[in-house]
Design a protein around this motif. Structure first.
Motif, PDB file in Angstrom:
ATOM      1  N   ALA A 144      25.393  58.593  55.480  1.00  0.00           N
ATOM      2  CA  ALA A 144      24.173  58.196  54.767  1.00  0.00           C
ATOM      3  C   ALA A 144      23.509  59.433  54.182  1.00  0.00           C
ATOM      4  CB  ALA A 144      23.218  57.477  55.710  1.00  0.00           C
ATOM      5  N   ASP A 145      23.353  59.449  52.871  1.00  0.00           N
ATOM      6  CA  ASP A 145      22.579  60.513  52.256  1.00  0.00           C
ATOM      7  C   ASP A 145      21.104  60.196  52.461  1.00  0.00           C
ATOM      8  OD1 ASP A 145      23.512  58.389  50.476  1.00  0.00           O
ATOM      9  OD2 ASP A 145      22.251  59.309  48.934  1.00  0.00           O
ATOM     10  N   ALA A 146      20.288  61.241  52.585  1.00  0.00           N
ATOM     11  CA  ALA A 146      18.884  61.049  52.911  1.00  0.00           C
ATOM     12  C   ALA A 146      18.075  62.233  52.409  1.00  0.00           C
ATOM     13  CB  ALA A 146      18.704  60.897  54.426  1.00  0.00           C
ATOM     14  N   TYR A 147      16.760  62.044  52.421  1.00  0.00           N
ATOM     15  CA  TYR A 147      15.828  63.105  52.048  1.00  0.00           C
ATOM     16  C   TYR A 147      14.944  63.384  53.251  1.00  0.00           C
ATOM     17  CZ  TYR A 147      12.086  65.547  49.498  1.00  0.00           C
ATOM     18  OH  TYR A 147      11.159  66.469  49.065  1.00  0.00           O
ATOM     19  N   LEU A 148      14.776  64.651  53.593  1.00  0.00           N
ATOM     20  CA  LEU A 148      13.944  65.061  54.713  1.00  0.00           C
ATOM     21  C   LEU A 148      12.837  65.971  54.194  1.00  0.00           C
ATOM     22  CD1 LEU A 148      13.689  65.000  57.871  1.00  0.00           C
ATOM     23  CD2 LEU A 148      14.914  67.187  57.850  1.00  0.00           C
ATOM     24  N   ALA A 149      11.602  65.566  54.422  1.00  0.00           N
ATOM     25  CA  ALA A 149      10.445  66.355  53.992  1.00  0.00           C
ATOM     26  C   ALA A 149       9.634  66.739  55.226  1.00  0.00           C
ATOM     27  CB  ALA A 149       9.582  65.555  53.026  1.00  0.00           C
ATOM     28  N   HIS A 150       9.079  67.956  55.203  1.00  0.00           N
ATOM     29  CA  HIS A 150       8.310  68.417  56.348  1.00  0.00           C
ATOM     30  C   HIS A 150       7.346  69.514  55.921  1.00  0.00           C
ATOM     31  CE1 HIS A 150      10.789  72.127  56.628  1.00  0.00           C
ATOM     32  NE2 HIS A 150      11.753  71.321  56.223  1.00  0.00           N
ATOM     33  N   ASN A 155      19.125  56.636  52.465  1.00  0.00           N
ATOM     34  CA  ASN A 155      19.675  55.686  51.505  1.00  0.00           C
ATOM     35  C   ASN A 155      20.379  54.597  52.308  1.00  0.00           C
ATOM     36  OD1 ASN A 155      21.107  54.270  49.525  1.00  0.00           O
ATOM     37  ND2 ASN A 155      22.689  55.851  49.346  1.00  0.00           N
ATOM     38  N   VAL A 156      19.702  53.483  52.529  1.00  0.00           N
ATOM     39  CA  VAL A 156      20.271  52.453  53.405  1.00  0.00           C
ATOM     40  C   VAL A 156      21.442  51.725  52.743  1.00  0.00           C
ATOM     41  CG1 VAL A 156      18.055  52.151  54.565  1.00  0.00           C
ATOM     42  CG2 VAL A 156      18.694  50.580  52.720  1.00  0.00           C
ATOM     43  N   LEU A 212      16.577  55.347  47.142  1.00  0.00           N
ATOM     44  CA  LEU A 212      16.165  56.742  47.240  1.00  0.00           C
ATOM     45  C   LEU A 212      16.189  57.366  45.848  1.00  0.00           C
ATOM     46  CD1 LEU A 212      15.453  59.214  48.921  1.00  0.00           C
ATOM     47  CD2 LEU A 212      17.889  59.509  49.418  1.00  0.00           C
ATOM     48  N   ARG A 213      15.021  57.809  45.405  1.00  0.00           N
ATOM     49  CA  ARG A 213      14.851  58.317  44.039  1.00  0.00           C
ATOM     50  C   ARG A 213      13.622  59.221  44.026  1.00  0.00           C
ATOM     51  NH1 ARG A 213      12.649  53.350  44.727  1.00  0.00           N
ATOM     52  NH2 ARG A 213      10.757  52.757  43.582  1.00  0.00           N
ATOM     53  N   PRO A 214      13.291  59.847  42.894  1.00  0.00           N
ATOM     54  CA  PRO A 214      12.143  60.766  42.878  1.00  0.00           C
ATOM     55  C   PRO A 214      10.841  60.162  43.391  1.00  0.00           C
ATOM     56  CG  PRO A 214      13.473  61.088  40.919  1.00  0.00           C
ATOM     57  CD  PRO A 214      14.066  59.920  41.629  1.00  0.00           C
TER      58      PRO A 214
END
Length: 254
Positions: free
Chosen positions: A18-24, A65-66, A43-45
């Protein structure tokens, strides 16, 4: 806005990656974790911006990205402003992808996403908060009921079919939920009728769940999403206030 760092990450699952975005927050210290469930457009901007806003408030946010079984995001090509009425081919392409994500596979994945956050040095060792949009609201409610020991809060925004007569309706997990819940329904949303809202609320009340359920008058399905024709700036800001208040009192007690 405080400094925020966002990176793309890959999460191994039983069915692929699974591709994903991690913000912190930019300090790289551990912070309370939030799992953000996407709407059908994926999953997009826009969702990365939402994750960044949560991160700027002091949270470590994972947006998977489920639909990863069908490819990396974006699974379908999207215009800058998404209007399914004018672009019916978008939902024509997404429909089969959505239907292929069964509750069983989605919740198997949810366990992986929660474990990914638990293992991250950027997330603290406390429970996780959830927020979900459209179909993501269904996933958030299911996750709260499937992993009650890991979830302290779940917010569901313009979710559809949260309470139906189906045998696997999400609301039937109410008696397992220990998290505090928040629901924001759009009164112009045919996928979540007054009868469904009433059934959801009566079931949660009977189960003793702590929750708040509100109807955003004049709002349409998808009102939080600034890159869609359904966007409502006032309702979106109300959503942020409700979400941040929920996360603050459940993930930052005292």
């Amino acid at each position: 806005m405080p400094v925020v760092r966002g990176t793309s990450v890959d999460i191994p699952t039983q069915d692929g990656t699974a591709d994903a975005y991690l913000a912190h927050p930019g300090d790289s210290a551990p912070h309370p974790a939030v799992l953000l469930y996407m709407d059908a457009f994926g999953l997009r901007p826009q969702l990365r911006r939402m994750a960044d806003r949560l991160a700027s408030a002091g949270y470590t946010v994972l947006v998977p990205n489920v639909f990863y079984r069908h490819g990396r995001a974006p699974v379908v090509e999207l215009p800058d402003v998404i209007d399914p009425v004018r672009r019916p081919e978008i939902f024509a392409a997404l429909g089969p992808v959505m239907q292929a994500l069964t509750p069983e596979s989605a919740m198997r994945d949810a366990g992986v996403y929660l474990s990914c956050l638990a293992a991250s040095p950027l997330a603290d060792d406390g429970p996780v908060g959830l927020t979900g949009y459209c179909m993501g609201a269904v996933l958030a409610l299911r996750t709260a009921g499937t992993y009650p020991e890991r979830v302290a809060a779940a917010a569901c925004f313009h979710g559809g079919r949260l309470a139906t007569d189906a045998a696997d309706s999400p609301h039937l997990l109410a008696d397992r939920i220990t998290a505090e819940l928040y629901f924001a329904h759009a009164d112009q949303d045919p996928s979540m009728t007054e009868d469904q809202i009433a059934l959801l609320e009566s079931t949660l009340t009977a189960a003793g769940v702590t929750y708040r359920s509100e109807v955003y008058h004049g709002a349409h399905h998808g009102f939080t999403q600034a890159d869609t024709a359904a966007h409502d700036a006032q309702a979106e800001e109300r959503h942020w206030q409700a979400l941040l208040a929920l996360l603050s009192r459940t993930l930052r007690p005292g």
